[in-house]
Each structure stands twice: as C-alpha cells, then as structure tokens.
Design a protein around this motif. Sequence first.
Motif, PDB file in Angstrom:
ATOM      1  N   ASP A 149      -5.474  -1.971 -16.134  1.00 21.67           N
ATOM      2  CA  ASP A 149      -6.178  -0.714 -15.898  1.00 21.67           C
ATOM      3  C   ASP A 149      -5.130   0.369 -15.681  1.00 21.67           C
ATOM      4  OD1 ASP A 149      -7.661   1.473 -14.907  1.00 21.67           O
ATOM      5  OD2 ASP A 149      -9.208   0.139 -14.122  1.00 21.67           O
ATOM      6  N   PHE A 150      -4.984   1.264 -16.666  1.00 21.57           N
ATOM      7  CA  PHE A 150      -3.974   2.309 -16.611  1.00 21.57           C
ATOM      8  C   PHE A 150      -4.494   3.589 -15.953  1.00 21.57           C
ATOM      9  CE2 PHE A 150      -1.941  -0.547 -19.472  1.00 21.57           C
ATOM     10  CZ  PHE A 150      -0.577  -0.261 -19.415  1.00 21.57           C
ATOM     11  N   GLU A 151      -5.700   3.536 -15.411  1.00 20.29           N
ATOM     12  CA  GLU A 151      -6.290   4.717 -14.788  1.00 20.29           C
ATOM     13  C   GLU A 151      -6.333   4.609 -13.266  1.00 20.29           C
ATOM     14  OE1 GLU A 151      -7.060   7.424 -16.468  1.00 20.29           O
ATOM     15  OE2 GLU A 151      -6.435   6.468 -18.348  1.00 20.29           O
ATOM     16  N   ILE A 152      -6.813   3.491 -12.750  1.00 11.99           N
ATOM     17  CA  ILE A 152      -7.037   3.356 -11.311  1.00 11.99           C
ATOM     18  C   ILE A 152      -6.674   1.949 -10.851  1.00 11.99           C
ATOM     19  CG2 ILE A 152      -8.920   5.047 -11.329  1.00 11.99           C
ATOM     20  CD1 ILE A 152     -10.858   2.601 -11.052  1.00 11.99           C
ATOM     21  N   THR A 153      -6.714   1.779  -9.543  1.00 11.07           N
ATOM     22  CA  THR A 153      -6.708   0.455  -8.928  1.00 11.07           C
ATOM     23  C   THR A 153      -8.102   0.210  -8.363  1.00 11.07           C
ATOM     24  OG1 THR A 153      -4.362   0.549  -8.334  1.00 11.07           O
ATOM     25  CG2 THR A 153      -5.745  -0.996  -7.102  1.00 11.07           C
ATOM     26  N   PRO A 154      -8.858  -0.703  -8.948  1.00  9.05           N
ATOM     27  CA  PRO A 154     -10.208  -0.983  -8.428  1.00  9.05           C
ATOM     28  C   PRO A 154     -10.137  -1.530  -7.006  1.00  9.05           C
ATOM     29  CG  PRO A 154      -9.921  -1.877 -10.644  1.00  9.05           C
ATOM     30  CD  PRO A 154      -8.551  -1.475 -10.167  1.00  9.05           C
ATOM     31  N   PRO A 155     -11.257  -1.595  -6.310  1.00  7.25           N
ATOM     32  CA  PRO A 155     -11.289  -2.178  -4.970  1.00  7.25           C
ATOM     33  C   PRO A 155     -10.804  -3.629  -4.976  1.00  7.25           C
ATOM     34  CG  PRO A 155     -13.323  -0.999  -5.422  1.00  7.25           C
ATOM     35  CD  PRO A 155     -12.572  -1.058  -6.716  1.00  7.25           C
ATOM     36  N   LYS A 156     -10.390  -4.075  -3.817  1.00  4.90           N
ATOM     37  CA  LYS A 156      -9.860  -5.429  -3.676  1.00  4.90           C
ATOM     38  C   LYS A 156     -10.823  -6.478  -4.209  1.00  4.90           C
ATOM     39  CE  LYS A 156      -8.257  -8.599  -0.022  1.00  4.90           C
ATOM     40  NZ  LYS A 156      -7.952  -8.694   1.430  1.00  4.90           N
ATOM     41  N   GLU A 157     -12.107  -6.298  -3.948  1.00  6.94           N
ATOM     42  CA  GLU A 157     -13.095  -7.280  -4.387  1.00  6.94           C
ATOM     43  C   GLU A 157     -13.146  -7.375  -5.905  1.00  6.94           C
ATOM     44  OE1 GLU A 157     -13.632  -4.778  -2.311  1.00  6.94           O
ATOM     45  OE2 GLU A 157     -13.759  -5.870  -0.402  1.00  6.94           O
ATOM     46  N   VAL A 158     -12.965  -6.245  -6.583  1.00 10.84           N
ATOM     47  CA  VAL A 158     -12.992  -6.234  -8.045  1.00 10.84           C
ATOM     48  C   VAL A 158     -11.721  -6.887  -8.597  1.00 10.84           C
ATOM     49  CG1 VAL A 158     -13.027  -4.760 -10.088  1.00 10.84           C
ATOM     50  CG2 VAL A 158     -14.462  -4.197  -8.107  1.00 10.84           C
ATOM     51  N   LEU A 159     -10.580  -6.586  -7.992  1.00  9.01           N
ATOM     52  CA  LEU A 159      -9.334  -7.224  -8.414  1.00  9.01           C
ATOM     53  C   LEU A 159      -9.437  -8.738  -8.265  1.00  9.01           C
ATOM     54  CD1 LEU A 159      -6.709  -4.829  -6.768  1.00  9.01           C
ATOM     55  CD2 LEU A 159      -7.471  -4.846  -9.153  1.00  9.01           C
ATOM     56  N   PHE A 160      -9.964  -9.158  -7.128  1.00  4.65           N
ATOM     57  CA  PHE A 160     -10.124 -10.594  -6.881  1.00  4.65           C
ATOM     58  C   PHE A 160     -11.048 -11.223  -7.927  1.00  4.65           C
ATOM     59  CE2 PHE A 160     -12.390 -14.207  -5.169  1.00  4.65           C
ATOM     60  CZ  PHE A 160     -11.383 -14.976  -4.599  1.00  4.65           C
ATOM     61  N   PRO A 180      -1.907   2.675  -9.441  1.00  3.96           N
ATOM     62  CA  PRO A 180      -2.254   3.220  -8.125  1.00  3.96           C
ATOM     63  C   PRO A 180      -2.327   4.742  -8.140  1.00  3.96           C
ATOM     64  CG  PRO A 180       0.098   2.744  -8.200  1.00  3.96           C
ATOM     65  CD  PRO A 180      -0.477   2.320  -9.532  1.00  3.96           C
ATOM     66  N   ARG A 181      -3.186   5.262  -7.314  1.00  2.49           N
ATOM     67  CA  ARG A 181      -3.251   6.711  -7.110  1.00  2.49           C
ATOM     68  C   ARG A 181      -2.659   7.108  -5.761  1.00  2.49           C
ATOM     69  NH1 ARG A 181      -9.113   8.624  -9.675  1.00  2.49           N
ATOM     70  NH2 ARG A 181      -8.597   8.090 -11.835  1.00  2.49           N
ATOM     71  N   ASN A 182      -2.429   6.099  -4.930  1.00  5.69           N
ATOM     72  CA  ASN A 182      -1.813   6.358  -3.630  1.00  5.69           C
ATOM     73  C   ASN A 182      -1.200   5.050  -3.131  1.00  5.69           C
ATOM     74  OD1 ASN A 182      -4.009   4.813  -2.444  1.00  5.69           O
ATOM     75  ND2 ASN A 182      -5.255   6.682  -2.634  1.00  5.69           N
ATOM     76  N   GLU A 183      -0.520   5.139  -2.005  1.00  2.00           N
ATOM     77  CA  GLU A 183       0.164   3.966  -1.462  1.00  2.00           C
ATOM     78  C   GLU A 183      -0.810   2.864  -1.067  1.00  2.00           C
ATOM     79  OE1 GLU A 183       2.804   7.480  -1.142  1.00  2.00           O
ATOM     80  OE2 GLU A 183       0.695   7.087  -0.686  1.00  2.00           O
ATOM     81  N   GLU A 184      -1.984   3.258  -0.604  1.00  2.57           N
ATOM     82  CA  GLU A 184      -2.972   2.257  -0.213  1.00  2.57           C
ATOM     83  C   GLU A 184      -3.375   1.372  -1.396  1.00  2.57           C
ATOM     84  OE1 GLU A 184      -3.172   5.442   2.855  1.00  2.57           O
ATOM     85  OE2 GLU A 184      -3.019   5.387   0.673  1.00  2.57           O
ATOM     86  N   LEU A 187      -1.033  -1.531  -1.701  1.00  2.00           N
ATOM     87  CA  LEU A 187      -1.356  -2.560  -0.707  1.00  2.00           C
ATOM     88  C   LEU A 187      -2.603  -3.338  -1.103  1.00  2.00           C
ATOM     89  CD1 LEU A 187      -0.719  -0.522   2.579  1.00  2.00           C
ATOM     90  CD2 LEU A 187       0.818  -2.133   1.441  1.00  2.00           C
ATOM     91  N   THR A 188      -3.564  -2.661  -1.719  1.00  2.58           N
ATOM     92  CA  THR A 188      -4.780  -3.336  -2.189  1.00  2.58           C
ATOM     93  C   THR A 188      -4.434  -4.384  -3.239  1.00  2.58           C
ATOM     94  OG1 THR A 188      -6.183  -1.423  -1.727  1.00  2.58           O
ATOM     95  CG2 THR A 188      -6.978  -2.990  -3.375  1.00  2.58           C
ATOM     96  N   LEU A 189      -3.569  -4.025  -4.181  1.00  4.17           N
ATOM     97  CA  LEU A 189      -3.166  -4.956  -5.237  1.00  4.17           C
ATOM     98  C   LEU A 189      -2.447  -6.163  -4.650  1.00  4.17           C
ATOM     99  CD1 LEU A 189      -0.614  -5.840  -7.257  1.00  4.17           C
ATOM    100  CD2 LEU A 189      -2.875  -5.555  -8.287  1.00  4.17           C
ATOM    101  N   LEU A 190      -1.528  -5.928  -3.737  1.00  3.90           N
ATOM    102  CA  LEU A 190      -0.782  -7.032  -3.127  1.00  3.90           C
ATOM    103  C   LEU A 190      -1.698  -7.925  -2.290  1.00  3.90           C
ATOM    104  CD1 LEU A 190       2.458  -5.124  -2.060  1.00  3.90           C
ATOM    105  CD2 LEU A 190       2.211  -6.717  -3.981  1.00  3.90           C
ATOM    106  N   GLY A 212       5.450   4.910 -10.530  1.00  2.00           N
ATOM    107  CA  GLY A 212       6.495   5.033  -9.522  1.00  2.00           C
ATOM    108  C   GLY A 212       6.073   4.513  -8.165  1.00  2.00           C
ATOM    109  N   ILE A 213       4.840   4.815  -7.764  1.00  5.47           N
ATOM    110  CA  ILE A 213       4.355   4.348  -6.467  1.00  5.47           C
ATOM    111  C   ILE A 213       4.313   2.828  -6.432  1.00  5.47           C
ATOM    112  CG2 ILE A 213       2.403   4.344  -4.858  1.00  5.47           C
ATOM    113  CD1 ILE A 213       1.620   7.077  -5.907  1.00  5.47           C
ATOM    114  N   GLY A 214       3.936   2.230  -7.553  1.00  3.66           N
ATOM    115  CA  GLY A 214       3.757   0.785  -7.592  1.00  3.66           C
ATOM    116  C   GLY A 214       5.020  -0.010  -7.826  1.00  3.66           C
ATOM    117  N   ALA A 215       6.150   0.671  -8.056  1.00  2.00           N
ATOM    118  CA  ALA A 215       7.383  -0.044  -8.395  1.00  2.00           C
ATOM    119  C   ALA A 215       7.764  -1.081  -7.339  1.00  2.00           C
ATOM    120  CB  ALA A 215       8.522   0.953  -8.598  1.00  2.00           C
ATOM    121  N   VAL A 216       7.427  -0.811  -6.091  1.00  2.00           N
ATOM    122  CA  VAL A 216       7.766  -1.753  -5.024  1.00  2.00           C
ATOM    123  C   VAL A 216       7.114  -3.111  -5.255  1.00  2.00           C
ATOM    124  CG1 VAL A 216       5.860  -1.015  -3.532  1.00  2.00           C
ATOM    125  CG2 VAL A 216       7.907  -2.035  -2.512  1.00  2.00           C
TER     126      VAL A 216
END
Length: 257
Positions: A149-160, A180-184, A187-190, A212-216
């Motif tokens: 998904d090159f647009e957003i990070t879905p909620p944790k439940e959707v990723l799971f 990701p659109r933000n740092e949170e 964390l949701t992806l991880l 860039g935000i997700g590089a970590v």
Amino acid sequence: MRPQPKKPIKARGKVLGGPVPLVCVPLVGRTREEILGEAGNIPAIEPDIIELRVDAWEFVEETAASVSMIRDVRKTVGEIPVILTCRGHWEGGFKQVSDGAKFSLYRMAAAEGLVDFLDVELAYGDEKIRENLAMIRESPVSLIVSSHDFEITPPKEVLFSTLAAQIRAGAHVAKLAAMPRNEEDVLTLLSATLLVRREYPDIPLITMSMGGIGAVSRVTGGLFGSDLTFAVGSKASAPGQIPAADLKQCLSVLYPQ
C-alpha cells in the motif's frame, strides 16, 4: 534473541528466518546492459539475496528473452539466492505487464531452477496462488505472497488480517509493505508484525514501513519478526530503502556475530 519462525527457509546456503535478517538488493535496470551492469556490482555489494524486478524490463513481454536474461544474471551472481518479482502496476510496479508474460516467465524460471523465490500478490486471489503453489510443489522454489500500500498504513487489525490471509492462502513467506503518514503508523506496522509472528509462528515474514519516516523499520524490523530487509544497490525499488553498506553496518550492531 529476535522472534524467529519455527520453519525457516534455506536457499543456496542462506537462511530466511535465521538469527539475523537477510539483506536483499533489488535489480531494477530496464535494458540488458543496465541489468547486467547491476548484476556485475552484486559481488562487491555482498547482499544475502537479490530481487529481480522484471516489471522494469523493456523486454519483459518476450518470455524467451527474459528467461535468457535470468540465466545471464544467475551466471553473474553465482549462488546468491534470487527472488523473481513482476510487481503488479496497481501495487507499485514499474509498468503494466500481462499476466500471460508474468506467469509464463515464473513457470520457466522455476522449472530451470534459476530462481529461489517467486513473488505473487495476494490481490490475485486464492485460485491463482494455488496455481503457483502447484507449479513449484516438486521444486525447491518458495512462494512469497505479498501486499503493498503506497498510500497509507491501514489499522493494525487490517495489517494483521492481510498477513493472516497470505498465510492461509498457502504462502511460504508472507510480505507486507505500507506507507506511513506519521510516526505512529510505523509503530502500527511493527506492532502488527510482532503480533503475526506470535500468532503464526511457523513461516518467515517480510514487512516494512516505507518512505523516510519508515526507514527505521528497515533496520529494526527484525526485532519484531521481519526476516528480510531491502537495501539500495544501484537504484532503489521503493521509497525509504537504505544503501546496502549502511544497512549492513546497522544490522551488525543489532545482531553482533
């Protein structure tokens, strides 16, 4: 010790799901000259595995020429494991490629033992995934089932649920990337990665937060259950990839040998 799968996959001496995440370098050249040039640099970069992004190839619709190209790459990189990927244009592929060309190439490359992993998007559905699983059943080739998904990070439940659907479909390796659109969101992806690793402990996982935000996540993802990370060789195949030498240095700190 990082969370590892119970059933790691061995390919040409490398272990996907071992104590240290593997570093994969994509080859994204368009012409024969560009592809062979990138392949020629691989011995100096020393990745654990390479990915052939054939959706970038100018001649990808010509199956015979594409198989010949893979043979030449295999000769150049030796016994480094190869992921064969023809990414759908709807999930960040370089261009639109016909399913006929894509799956003919997959079949021929697997039959000749030229590659070690095939990447098929979950969006193709269970029937197409089963067809690919049947095609490689008698071979050492493993199937990666992926979602991007090159647009957003879905909620944790959707990723799971997405990773779980890949596993239920028969994936030997489950893969997910999100923007990701933000740092949170990172964390949701991880967090989703760690949850899937605990709930589905058998097979290897590949997850990443892009940009860039997700590089970590490309450095620390292994601590949460991701078994492979992508790095830049000659060119990046997705936003946020880190140069291979820098990434390997980071991993040597997290996973001292």
